[in-house]
Design an enzyme around this catalytic site. Structure first.
Site, PDB file in Angstrom:
ATOM      1  CG  HIS A 178      -1.797   1.236   0.819  1.00 10.49           C
ATOM      2  ND1 HIS A 178      -2.880   1.840   1.376  1.00 10.49           N
ATOM      3  CD2 HIS A 178      -1.371   2.516   1.367  1.00 10.49           C
ATOM      4  CE1 HIS A 178      -3.487   1.771   1.810  1.00 10.49           C
ATOM      5  NE2 HIS A 178      -2.678   3.422   1.512  1.00 10.49           N
ATOM      6  CD  GLU A 179       1.851   3.497   4.070  1.00  9.58           C
ATOM      7  OE1 GLU A 179       1.956   4.609   2.952  1.00  9.58           O
ATOM      8  OE2 GLU A 179       0.415   2.789   4.335  1.00  9.58           O
ATOM      9  CG  HIS A 192       0.446   6.251  -1.291  1.00  7.27           C
ATOM     10  ND1 HIS A 192      -0.912   6.581  -1.353  1.00  7.27           N
ATOM     11  CD2 HIS A 192      -0.124   5.621   0.263  1.00  7.27           C
ATOM     12  CE1 HIS A 192      -1.652   6.630  -0.302  1.00  7.27           C
ATOM     13  NE2 HIS A 192      -1.495   5.699   0.578  1.00  7.27           N
ATOM     14  CE1 TYR A 227      -3.556   9.893  -0.236  1.00  7.36           C
ATOM     15  CE2 TYR A 227      -3.679  11.461   2.192  1.00  7.36           C
ATOM     16  CZ  TYR A 227      -3.939  10.000   1.571  1.00  7.36           C
ATOM     17  OH  TYR A 227      -4.181   8.950   1.921  1.00  7.36           O
ATOM     18  CD  GLU A 252      -5.083   5.893   1.337  1.00  5.17           C
ATOM     19  OE1 GLU A 252      -4.833   4.805   1.332  1.00  5.17           O
ATOM     20  OE2 GLU A 252      -3.966   6.330   1.484  1.00  5.17           O
ATOM     21  CG  ASP A 263      -8.891  10.447   6.066  1.00  2.26           C
ATOM     22  OD1 ASP A 263      -8.078  10.427   5.872  1.00  2.26           O
ATOM     23  OD2 ASP A 263      -9.735   9.469   5.603  1.00  2.26           O
ATOM     24  CG  HIS A 298      -7.481   6.635   4.193  1.00  3.82           C
ATOM     25  ND1 HIS A 298      -7.072   8.072   4.959  1.00  3.82           N
ATOM     26  CD2 HIS A 298      -6.679   6.203   4.005  1.00  3.82           C
ATOM     27  CE1 HIS A 298      -5.920   8.079   4.727  1.00  3.82           C
ATOM     28  NE2 HIS A 298      -5.221   6.382   3.974  1.00  3.82           N
TER      29      HIS A 298
HETATM   30  C1  D38 Z   1      -7.586   2.623  13.704  1.00  2.00           C
HETATM   31  C2  D38 Z   1      -7.126   3.031  15.455  1.00  2.00           C
HETATM   32  C3  D38 Z   1      -6.319   3.079  15.364  1.00  2.00           C
HETATM   33  C4  D38 Z   1      -5.216   4.432  14.618  1.00  2.00           C
HETATM   34  C5  D38 Z   1      -5.582   4.366  12.791  1.00  2.00           C
HETATM   35  C6  D38 Z   1      -6.690   3.684  12.779  1.00  2.00           C
HETATM   36  C7  D38 Z   1      -7.916   1.974  15.986  1.00  2.00           C
HETATM   37  O1  D38 Z   1      -9.091   1.148  15.502  1.00  2.00           O
HETATM   38  O2  D38 Z   1      -8.243   2.593  16.883  1.00  2.00           O
HETATM   39  C8  D38 Z   1      -4.579   4.633  12.188  1.00  2.00           C
HETATM   40  N1  D38 Z   1      -4.561   4.051  10.718  1.00  2.00           N
HETATM   41  C9  D38 Z   1      -3.955   3.136  10.535  1.00  2.00           C
HETATM   42  C10 D38 Z   1      -4.592   2.932   8.963  1.00  2.00           C
HETATM   43  N2  D38 Z   1      -5.301   4.136   8.966  1.00  2.00           N
HETATM   44  N3  D38 Z   1      -5.509   4.365  10.198  1.00  2.00           N
HETATM   45  C11 D38 Z   1      -3.695   1.738   8.324  1.00  2.00           C
HETATM   46  C12 D38 Z   1      -2.883   1.941   7.207  1.00  2.00           C
HETATM   47  C13 D38 Z   1      -2.518   0.950   6.734  1.00  2.00           C
HETATM   48  C14 D38 Z   1      -1.972   1.159   5.170  1.00  2.00           C
HETATM   49  C15 D38 Z   1      -2.438  -0.077   7.300  1.00  2.00           C
HETATM   50  C16 D38 Z   1      -3.284   3.656   6.806  1.00  2.00           C
HETATM   51  N4  D38 Z   1      -2.415   4.679   6.422  1.00  2.00           N
HETATM   52  C17 D38 Z   1      -2.543   5.563   6.121  1.00  2.00           C
HETATM   53  C18 D38 Z   1      -2.219   5.377   4.734  1.00  2.00           C
HETATM   54  O3  D38 Z   1      -1.165   4.896   3.933  1.00  2.00           O
HETATM   55  O4  D38 Z   1      -3.049   6.145   4.064  1.00  2.00           O
HETATM   56  O5  D38 Z   1      -4.307   3.329   5.611  1.00  2.00           O
HETATM   57  C19 D38 Z   1      -1.578   6.686   6.315  1.00  2.00           C
HETATM   58  C20 D38 Z   1      -2.035   7.811   5.735  1.00  2.00           C
HETATM   59  C21 D38 Z   1      -1.664   8.961   6.744  1.00  2.00           C
HETATM   60  C22 D38 Z   1      -1.786  10.310   5.443  1.00  2.00           C
HETATM   61  N5  D38 Z   1      -2.874  10.952   5.792  1.00  2.00           N
HETATM   62 ZN    ZN Z   2      -2.807   5.633   1.352  1.00  4.02          ZN
END
Ligand code: D38
Ligand code: ZN
Length: 558
Positions: free
Chosen positions: A389-390, A393, A404, A413, A468, A473
């Site tokens: 996934h990363e 990007h 984005y 995403e 967001d 997402h």
């Molecule tokens: C859920 C909980 C706590 C924190 C997060 C989610 C909870 O249930 O309490 C934080 N988080 C992690 C993710 N999404 N939100 C997952 C990761 C995936 C890749 C495993 C994710 N990260 C984002 C991305 O890569 O798009 O999706 C990070 C985005 C940063 C830029 N906006």
């Molecule tokens: Zn992402």
């Protein structure tokens, strides 16, 4: 500094074909031209345009754009467009141009396009965004502020928001004509990224005449991060294994295969580099290399991951390196792509970022993984889909460059989720191996059933708020569902899709991403880009093309 986001206006595109209310989705004829809602200029043209005799391919593209100059609301295509890249496609003998709209030689922000020319030299398709010149005429033509000054202005404003900035990983200022709400300004779009004191990848738009900040946005900012922001350590404990970067680079290095156990106890192999009597978690055979570094639960310094033998014991680092290599190989073996930029860019992974950090991100330079707090997440590099996934990007940034935010951000995403699921092929879940270790079977998102995690599975259910980055997402679920239906088939809201399998599906999305999608693409453009990609690969009357149409109709994108 919260405002109307960086590119909202540029992105506010929607297709308005002549028949918005079409017949039964599965029988609807494809629109040949779609228009940008704000500018009323074409965002998609799907008709073949026969080139006049005697022109080469590049001249053909310009002649085509010039023939449509009335619709694009420009005076002269040769002045208004700059060819950024030209890619020959062996599979179809077609040639693909990426262009940038410009005014007085200055690029127009968000106004890029993709034009394809077929084997016979005729134009096959146009995707993109063109801003009417009438709007651009307002912008100043001469900057009074330098790029360096613009970066200073940006960094100062960022520091005011997050505190003193640590080492900057990227500092870039580019002069654009920046159009928002029908008003154009000569401005620098700057990008400043850093990991310390908190993850930052700031886009700041600075008026090139007045020096005023027009917009500022952190792309690595989300509410979930804000909630745990307080937990981010500002200090860190130094470790003894700190190594001098230059010394390592200068040393004579030799490659070897390393091994170690990952977070989930699986045996992993990966490349290591011997320098002196120390092995580094660094590979040299993929592009310009792969390397995993350790933030050591801080944010401000990166340390080498070392071993006195080829066996490595840092499980999160072992996973990050092994999986980065696997994702590199996926793109190379399936699509011939050489790293994120297709030019071998070194793949850097950072593990143990901050403390109990429940996330992973791409910051334009590194892939960064937290250790998780142990209950919501385990170290995130343990998820092959997370790493795919990363890294995706990065691939997107160097191809379609989907902004984005809003629909293009949701597509960005979704593309990362789709390839996450294609690399980690045994299910359609995102993050199942790292999320809530005590709760087996759950995940962060589901590509096959986004609704299981509260994400929309139909265009009519899309989120239209501003959280967001406009729900990137969340709304990813709509395109994720389409990709799943395309691959595995099924009946969704009464529309039946014939599955074409993962192999055909990934080919279609990769082709759409790299040849047809542009920075401002919305869902309607995604549908057309996937149809175009499937047409190239399998023919206009193929079951694959038909399934793409069914899949998008099933999620309400007609
Ligand atoms: C859920 C909980 C706590 C924190 C997060 C989610 C909870 O249930 O309490 C934080 N988080 C992690 C993710 N999404 N939100 C997952 C990761 C995936 C890749 C495993 C994710 N990260 C984002 C991305 O890569 O798009 O999706 C990070 C985005 C940063 C830029 N906006
Ligand atoms: Zn992402």
């Amino acid at each position: 500094m919260k405002k109307k986001s960086v590119v909202t206006a540029v992105l506010a595109t929607a297709v308005l074909g002549t028949s918005l209310v079409s017949a039964t989705p599965s029988f609807a004829a494809e629109e040949k031209v779609a228009f940008n809602q704000e500018y009323k200029t074409p965002s998609f043209i799907g008709e073949k345009w026969v080139a006049p005799k005697g022109l080469d391919k590049k001249q053909t593209v310009i002649a085509f754009l010039d023939a449509k100059k009335g619709e694009f609301k420009i005076k002269n295509a040769a002045d208004s467009f700059k060819v950024k890249s030209e890619t020959a496609d062996k599979a179809t003998k077609s040639t693909h141009f990426r262009l940038q709209q410009q005014v007085n030689g200055v690029p127009v922000f968000g106004a890029d396009s993709a034009v394809s020319v077929d084997a016979e030299g005729n134009v096959n398709s146009f995707f993109g965004q063109v801003v009417p010149e009438e709007i651009l005429a307002d912008a100043a033509t001469e900057a009074k502020v330098s790029g360096k000054e613009a970066l200073k202005i940006a960094s100062k404003a960022i520091a005011k928001e997050v505190g003193k900035l640590g080492k900057l990983d990227k500092e870039k200022a580019e002069l654009f004509v920046y159009a928002v709400d029908g008003k154009a300004t000569l401005a620098y779009v700057t990008e400043v990224s850093f990991l310390d004191p908190a993850p930052g990848r700031y886009i700041t738009v600075v008026d090139a005449v007045s020096g005023k900040i027009l917009e500022q946005e952190n792309l690595i900012h989300d509410d979930k991060y804000d909630k745990q922001g307080a937990k981010v350590a500002t200090g860190y404990t130094t470790v003894e294994s700190i190594k001098d970067e230059a010394a390592v680079a200068d040393a004579v290095a030799a490659n070897a295969t390393g091994s170690g156990y990952g977070i989930l106890g699986n045996y992993q192999t990966f490349e290591v580099t011997l320098s002196g009597s120390t092995y580094y978690l660094r590979g040299t055979s993929r592009g310009l290399g792969t390397e995993t570094l350790n933030a050591n639960n801080g944010t401000s310094r990166l340390y080498y991951v070392t071993s006195t033998s080829t066996t490595f014991s840092d499980a999160a680092a072992v996973d990050a390196e092994a999986y980065a290599e696997r994702v590199y190989d996926y793109y190379k073996n399936n699509f011939g792509r050489n790293s994120v930029d297709n030019a071998g860019q070194q793949l850097l992974s950072v593990v143990h970022y901050s403390r109990k950090y429940n996330n992973a991100f791409w910051n334009g330079t590194y892939m960064v993984y937290g250790d998780g707090d142990g209950s919501v997440f385990r170290p995130l590099s343990a998820g092959l889909d997370v790493i795919a996934h990363e890294m995706t990007h990065g691939v997107t940034e160097h191809s379609a460059n989907l902004v984005y935010q809003n629909e293009s951000g949701a597509l960005n995403e979704s593309i990362s989720d789709i390839f996450g699921a294609m690399v980690d092929r045994d299910d359609w879940l995102m993050g199942e191996d790292v999320y809530t270790p005590a709760t087996p079977g759950d995940a962060l998102r589901s590509i096959s059933n986004p609704a299981a995690y509260g994400d929309p599975d139909h265009y009519s259910k899309r989120y239209t708020g501003t959280e967001d980055n406009g729900g990137v997402h969340t709304n990813s679920g709509i395109n994720n569902k389409a990709a799943y239906l395309l691959s595995d088939g099924g009946t969704h809201y009464g529309v039946t899709v014939t599955g074409i399998g993962r192999e055909a599906t990934e080919k279609i999305y990769y082709r759409a991403l790299t040849l047809y999608l542009t920075s401002s693409s919305n869902y309607a453009a995604m549908r057309q880009a996937a149809i175009q990609a499937a047409t190239d690969l399998y023919g206009a009357t193929s079951t694959q093309v038909n399934s793409v149409k069914q899949a998008y109709s099933a999620v309400g994108v007609n």
